[in-house]
Design an enzyme around this catalytic site. Structure first.
Site: not given
Ligand code: IPM
Ligand code: MN
Length: 370
Positions: A142, A193, A226, A250, A254
């Protein structure tokens, strides 16, 4: 009775509609003698751009810095799709996070039994779900530099974002997660990751060392981001506290929101470092949902995530955990009574407006405090 300074930034879209319901709750807490609130309001996002060409003005940034807590609605909408990148509505929120150094974003996903049928997942998978996503909020891709689009001069351009984390950033968000876990079910899942990213290798290394050094009593596991996304929809109850970086956090929050029935249900707290003298933290509270331009102005938005964010403010900024519990219980009771806004309609025969939902929660709270 203590007095706290709240700075309200309703923002765009449904932001102002849901913020109105928080103002009613704050006023009631004053009448009930729980705490009194000095409320000031400002502009952020598209409405701030319309008023003075910036996503948030210097004056309103200073007010946010001076407040005991910032209560934030939502920003953005198609009206501002073509404004310059630096002053797009989201830039106001990102500047608040960065300048107030709100590195820890707490996103609790709780599925109220009454709402288990509003989720797209089966009841047994999500009923009574209670997980906490701890998202790093001031670092990573970000904010990493360079962040730009360069012209390669051969008819091609190159878009660049930089994912970057330093040891101290990983340690301080890790501590927030471990401390929270100790007060919950004592388990932390750290996610990155590391199979493709160097920042992920460091994240894994720093979290493991922190665990061993300072929190050996907490159960800890690592999951690739993932795979964690997949596990969140497969069997979310395996998790207690999930700690992850800004971008993965983020996305994963959701996903977690939909486990609770609707994005309209998820509150969040963004916290800074505790002041060593006062113990106070800079803080901003916002619902995870956005400005929902498609339903803005219709008075049908769900105010629960916004009211829940204010409950988090009472708990984390003002030590009013009791009042926070009562608000959350009032929300649960109202849902159990069958009241539904459109986003959580499920099989309900009818739905209520933003105001009706807000006032029902307030009425329930009034009863509980009488
Ligand atoms: C969130 C939002 C923001 C983010 C946007 C509005 C900048 O999606 O708080 O989750 O990406 O962090
Ligand atoms: Mn988001």
């Amino acid at each position: 009775m203590a007095t706290y300074k709240l700075f309200l930034l309703p923002g765009d879209g449904i932001g102002p509609e849901v913020m109105t319901e928080v103002e009613k709750v704050a006023a009631f807490l004053g009448e009930a003698g729980v705490a009194s609130f000095e409320i000031e309001k400002g502009l952020v996002g598209g409405c701030a751009y319309d008023a003075h060409g910036q996503a948030i003005s210097e004056e309103h940034m200073a007010m946010a810095q001076a407040a005991d807590a910032v209560i934030f609605g939502a920003v953005g909408g198609p009206k501002w799709d073509s404004v310059p990148y630096d002053v797009r509505p989201e830039a106001g929120l990102l500047r608040l996070r960065k300048d107030l150094a709100l590195f820890a974003n707490l996103r609790p996903a709780i599925c109220y039994p009454a709402l288990a049928d509003a989720s797209s997942l089966k009841r047994e998978i999500i009923e009574n779900l209670d997980i906490m996503i701890v998202r790093e909020l001031t670092g990573g891709v970000y904010f990493g530099e360079p962040k730009q689009i360069i012209d390669l001069g051969n008819g091609q351009k190159r878009g660049i974002d930089t994912q970057v984390y330093d040891t101290y950033e990983i340690e301080r968000i890790g501590r927030v997660a471990f401390e929270l876990a100790r007060k919950r079910r004592n388990k932390v899942t750290s996610s990155e990751k590391r199979n493709v990213m160097k920042s992920g290798v460091l994240w894994h290394e720093v979290m493991s060392a922190l665990h061993k050094r300072e929190y050996p009593d907490v159960e800890m596991e690592h999951q690739l981001a993932d795979s964690l996304g997949m596990q969140l929809v497969r069997w979310p109850k395996q998790f207690d506290v999930i700690v992850t970086d800004n971008l993965f956090g983020d996305m994963l929050s959701d996903i977690a929101a939909m486990l609770t029935g609707s994005l309209g249900m998820l509150p969040s707290a963004s916290l800074g470092e505790a002041n060593p003298k006062t113990g106070q933290r800079k803080a901003l509270y916002e619902p995870v949902h956005g400005s929902a331009p498609d339903i803005a102005g219709q008075g049908i938005a769900n105010p629960i995530a916004m009211i829940g964010s204010f409950a988090m403010c009472l708990r984390y900024s003002f030590g009013l955990g009791d009042a926070a519990d009562k608000i959350e219980q009032a929300i649960a009771d109202v849902l159990a009574s069958g009241l539904r806004t459109a986003d959580i309609k499920g099989d309900a025969a009818s739905t209520v407006s933003t105001t009706q939902m807000g006032e029902a929660v307030l009425a329930q709270l009034r009863k509980a405090m009488a």
